[in-house]
Design a protein around this motif. Structure first.
Motif, PDB file in Angstrom:
ATOM      1  N   ASN A 327       0.830  -1.208   0.000  1.00 11.33           N
ATOM      2  CA  ASN A 327       0.000   0.000   0.000  1.00 11.33           C
ATOM      3  C   ASN A 327       0.867   1.262   0.000  1.00 11.33           C
ATOM      4  N   LEU A 328       0.369   2.255  -0.701  1.00  9.50           N
ATOM      5  CA  LEU A 328       1.112   3.501  -0.910  1.00  9.50           C
ATOM      6  C   LEU A 328       1.117   4.385   0.326  1.00  9.50           C
ATOM      7  N   VAL A 347       6.006  -0.357  -4.957  1.00  7.64           N
ATOM      8  CA  VAL A 347       4.808  -0.075  -4.171  1.00  7.64           C
ATOM      9  C   VAL A 347       3.623  -0.736  -4.857  1.00  7.64           C
ATOM     10  N   GLU A 349      -0.420  -0.864  -4.714  1.00  2.00           N
ATOM     11  CA  GLU A 349      -1.579  -0.155  -4.166  1.00  2.00           C
ATOM     12  C   GLU A 349      -2.842  -0.611  -4.902  1.00  2.00           C
ATOM     13  N   ASN A 351      -5.902   0.635  -4.762  1.00  3.63           N
ATOM     14  CA  ASN A 351      -6.807   1.716  -5.156  1.00  3.63           C
ATOM     15  C   ASN A 351      -6.176   2.530  -6.284  1.00  3.63           C
ATOM     16  N   ILE A 355      -3.409   6.197  -6.793  1.00  2.00           N
ATOM     17  CA  ILE A 355      -2.225   6.310  -7.657  1.00  2.00           C
ATOM     18  C   ILE A 355      -2.421   7.427  -8.672  1.00  2.00           C
ATOM     19  N   VAL A 379       5.530   1.636  -9.232  1.00  2.00           N
ATOM     20  CA  VAL A 379       4.198   1.593  -8.631  1.00  2.00           C
ATOM     21  C   VAL A 379       3.334   0.611  -9.404  1.00  2.00           C
ATOM     22  N   THR A 381      -0.479  -1.152  -9.702  1.00  2.00           N
ATOM     23  CA  THR A 381      -1.887  -1.119  -9.308  1.00  2.00           C
ATOM     24  C   THR A 381      -2.398  -2.539  -9.183  1.00  2.00           C
ATOM     25  N   ILE A 403      -1.156   0.801   8.052  1.00  2.00           N
ATOM     26  CA  ILE A 403      -2.320   0.922   7.169  1.00  2.00           C
ATOM     27  C   ILE A 403      -3.588   0.536   7.917  1.00  2.00           C
TER      28      ILE A 403
END
Length: 841
Positions: A327-328, A347, A349, A351, A355, A379, A381, A403
């Motif tokens: 998670n970011l 990373v 993430e 959601n 992003i 990153v 997703t 988190i």
């Protein structure tokens, strides 16, 4: 025929609007208070259906005398009812945080039930009248009703991408307007043209205009003053810089000098750092929850404060590591990794909107110094667990940091939500992605009194390591905490070396934090029972407890003794002796923020203020109580008003009651299970709700239509359906979890297709018992038809909440076993719908 088709189109549009309104109300609760009201909203909608069935039991003769008139009136009334009830609900002073301390909150929950049930009552009345009038086309009606309801879920999801939550009501009103228009149209067979009565021609635009005026004047969502975003909006220099709408929630970014983030930072930093950091931060709120504190562009001359954060611990033993961040978050963990010379940072993430916000929003991307465009930062997703399983790359450090929201929320409590991040299976998957000698770092908030969430994490980690076949998991653990702030658990893929232990101990001592456990740590002399008694004594004055307890217990002291018991195989002793439920989390029971034991609720009855933080769990019980009360009223009112007609003159009434009660309960148990279980797979609870409801309704409708071709005997059809349902549920129990894990890495669109295919067999058969029962009932016992429909709604009201409570207390498997039992009863009870001979008076 043309007139009937017109009514079917109206039913189709009305069904779309009704389900869309249900999901709209869920979003209203998520934005205005908290998101864990989904089961209550489904239950409320079904309450409206149940009340409609009760009313139809009394007035079915009147309605049959002029059905078109009643269809038109209910369609016309639904439009203003939707907007008026939405506006009225915003005035209810409900605050879930006070469920355990203020009896009025139960009244306010009841007020929500009654207010929001009105539009669903009118909608159900419309559908029920359609079923009564066109009972000879039962399967066809059921199909169009279910398809319309299913498409309503998809429609509202689409609008969520570009409309604020409150504005979602406008397209729903338009759908109901079109359905009402079709209802008031009349076909002149002689002149072969369609016409409309003058009164309806006037009423339609007037009601639409009235509804729009009410929306413009009072169509604002009241945000609870206990939600975090309420405080952010009231900071003196607060400015909302960015807003994003999506099914994943409304994302709002605020800029203010009040935002700071140094989670778990040692107090030693203020004494040892020459310059007080002025690092800028912003706050990101998702549906008003948060903040996720976004770290601005790192100031090199101030970055020394990062060395005093507990998340820096793994970097004391890993040089130039390759890091995976689960998670970011606010970006601070990226800066910690870069500050410690990480060779690469990945990373993951789930959601995508977060992003997109970081990358494309003009303010946020600039504020963060275009952090996600750094070539050293990759990153992804997607769901972090899925990435760990499918990705061949291995990492030196996998980090899950802060988190969770337990103990963080300014609102003083936490909702009941599925959390698949910390389960036993999740720990195994994170460790799978580690290099030999790699380290999993978990940092969580440690602010609850008595302590419990850290114990649950520890028990989960130990259980996960043992399930991986690790004989001595204690050699691979290093645990420390900072009083009333954070706790950090380091899990190494191989045993810690003496040098690594020495480095980590030096880090903890430098930050003046508390050591909980490390390999070779001297055993504390404290007895686990005595330590547990200290916290037990907060809630009871039993002499045996109060005599045998210390004067004071540090959380770290209790964690040490508890962890020792777990490692020694005495975990059941801890689970039995401690006042809260700290058993390991699993994908079958993924509830990180549920700590109350069902069997111990009696202990807290007269001390609910002491556990007010557990309002999410207490709310489930409160809603269950109300759902039972309302469901009982739906059942009993027809009995009291028409006892002789329903029982004295009619055989098999009790069996009819049981049959439709089981259908209402069973369908909801399976639906709630699928919504909860697919939340991880689809990476978003709201999307899970929409996909499950949409797929189940449409496919159930198809099952209804197809059932006429499977067998001539309705009894055989229903028993075939029950067999199909039982087989599907058994498949869910034994095969769903490994199958979802295997499919977790596929693209999102394919995930939706896979979810629908997994739902399809059960939903197909679930669509058969209800319409076939109604067909048999309308042929032999027409007087019971509306009541049976209401009975189904009454038990559905309870089934929604009961399914959620069962999963929270005992796990998903318990929900599915209950569903199997219920549907076996359905197969045995079907015969009650047939026959219909009246007894002699």
């Amino acid at each position: 025929m043309r007139r009937i088709n017109l009514k079917l189109i109206a039913l189709f549009l009305f069904s779309i609007g009704l389900i869309a309104y249900e999901l709209f109300v869920m979003r209203v609760f998520a934005v205005g208070s908290w998101s864990n009201f989904g089961s209550m909203i489904i239950s409320t909608a079904l309450l409206g259906f149940g009340i409609a069935g009760t009313l139809l039991t009394f007035v079915h003769k009147t309605i049959k005398a002029s059905p078109n008139k009643w269809l038109s009136l209910t369609a016309l009334a639904t439009m203003p009812a939707m907007v008026l009830c939405f506006a009225a609900a915003q005035a209810v002073p409900f605050n879930p945080l006070f469920v355990g301390v203020d009896g009025w909150q139960l009244i306010w929950i009841g007020a929500f039930y009654l207010i929001y049930s009105i539009p669903f009552f009118l909608g159900a009345l419309f559908i029920g009248i359609s079923f009564m009038v066109l009972s000879s086309q039962m399967r066809r009606l059921y199909f169009w009703n279910m398809c319309g309801s299913g498409l309503g879920g998809l429609a509202v999801i689409g609008f969520m991408f570009f409309l604020p939550t409150a504005v979602l009501l406008l397209p729903i009103l338009l759908l109901i307007f079109l359905a009402a228009l079709l209802c008031v149209l009349r076909l002149d067979r002689e002149k072969n043209r369609v016409h409309i009565k003058k009164s309806y021609l006037i009423a339609l635009p007037v009601l639409l205009f009235f509804s729009l005026c009410v929306f413009l004047l009072a169509g604002t969502i009241r945000v609870s003053d206990k939600k975090s975003i309420f405080y952010a909006r009231n900071y003196k220099d607060s400015v909302e810089t960015s807003t994003v709408y999506s099914p994943a929630g409304e994302l709002r970014v605020f800029k203010s000098s009040y935002f700071h983030s140094a989670p778990g930072m040692s107090m030693n930093a203020s004494q040892e750092i020459e310059r007080v950091p002025q690092q800028p931060f912003c706050g990101l709120y998702i549906d008003g929850n948060g903040p996720i504190v976004i770290m601005g562009k790192a100031l090199p001359e101030e970055s020394v404060f990062l060395d005093y954060l507990p998340v820096s611990a793994p970097y004391t033993v890993k040089q130039n590591p390759e890091v995976l961040l689960v998670n970011l978050g606010g970006g601070i963990n990226i800066e910690v990794a870069k500050h410690n010379n990480a060779a690469a940072v990945t990373v993951v993430e789930p959601n995508s909107e977060i992003i997109r916000l970081y990358k494309d929003d003009p303010f946020v991307s600039g504020f963060t110094g275009f952090r996600l465009r750094d070539p050293a930062v990759k990153v992804i997703t997607g769901e972090p667990r899925a990435y760990c399983l499918r990705n061949r790359e291995r990492f030196d450090i996998v980090e899950i940091s802060l988190i969770d929201s337990v103990g963080l929320s300014q609102s003083g409590g936490y909702a009941v939500q599925e959390n698949f991040t910390y389960t036993k299976q999740a720990i195994q998957e994170y460790m799978f992605s580690l290099k030999p000698g790699g380290m999993l770092s978990i940092t969580v908030w440690d602010r609850l009194k008595p302590p419990r969430n850290v114990l649950k994490i520890l028990s989960t980690v130990v259980a996960s390591l043992k399930e991986q076949g690790i004989d001595n998991p204690g050699k691979q653990l290093f645990v420390f905490n900072y009083l009333n702030s954070t706790a950090t658990i380091l899990v190494k893929k191989t045993p810690f070396t003496n040098d690594e232990i020495s480095r980590l101990k030096a880090f903890v001592e430098k930050l003046s934090m508390s050591l909980i456990y490390y390999p070779g740590m001297p055993v504390g002399g404290d007895d686990l029972q005595r330590l547990a008694n200290y916290y037990y004594s907060w809630f009871t004055d039993e002499p045996e407890i109060t005599r045998n307890k210390p004067e004071y217990v540090e959380p770290a002291q209790f964690y040490h003794a508890a962890l020792r018991a777990m490692l020694a195989g005495r975990q059941e002793e801890l689970y039995a002796k401690y006042i809260f439920d700290v058993r390991p989390m699993s994908d079958d029971k993924p509830y990180y923020s549920v700590f109350l034991k069902p069997e111990s609720l009696g202990l807290f009855i007269d001390q609910l203020p002491a556990v007010s933080e557990e309002w999410g769990y207490l709310l489930l019980w409160a809603v269950l109580i109300l759902s039972v009360i309302f469901g009982a009223l739906i059942i009993l009112l027809p009995v009291l008003g028409r006892w002789r007609e329903l029982f004295s003159k009619q055989r098999g009434t009790a069996g009819v009651i049981a049959y439709y009660a089981c259908l209402g309960l069973g369908y909801m148990l399976i639906e709630i299970f699928l919504i909860q279980r697919l939340a991880l797979f689809l990476s978003n609870p709201m999307i899970s709700v929409s996909i499950v409801i949409t797929a189940m309704l449409i496919i159930s409708g198809i099952g209804s239509i197809c059932s006429r071709f499977l067998a001539r005997s309705r009894k055989k059809i229903v028993r075939l359906a029950v067999a199909g349902i039982v087989v599907s549920v058994v498949f869910y129990i034994f095969c769903l979890t490994p199958l979802l894990s295997a499919l977790s890495g596929i693209p999102f669109l394919l995930k939706i297709i896979a979810a629908v295919l997994l739902i399809a067999p059960a939903a197909f058969f679930l669509g058969m018992p209800f319409p076939n029962g109604l067909s048999a009932l309308s042929a032999g016992k027409p007087r019971l038809l509306p009541w049976a429909w209401g009975m189904n709604g009454a038990l559905s009201v309870t089934g929604v909440v009961l399914g959620r409570l069962l999963s929270v207390s005992f796990g998903f498997t318990a929900v599915l076993i209950a569903a199997i039992i219920v549907y076996i009863m359905v197969g045995l009870l079907f015969s009650s719908n047939e026959g219909g001979l009246l007894t002699s008076e």
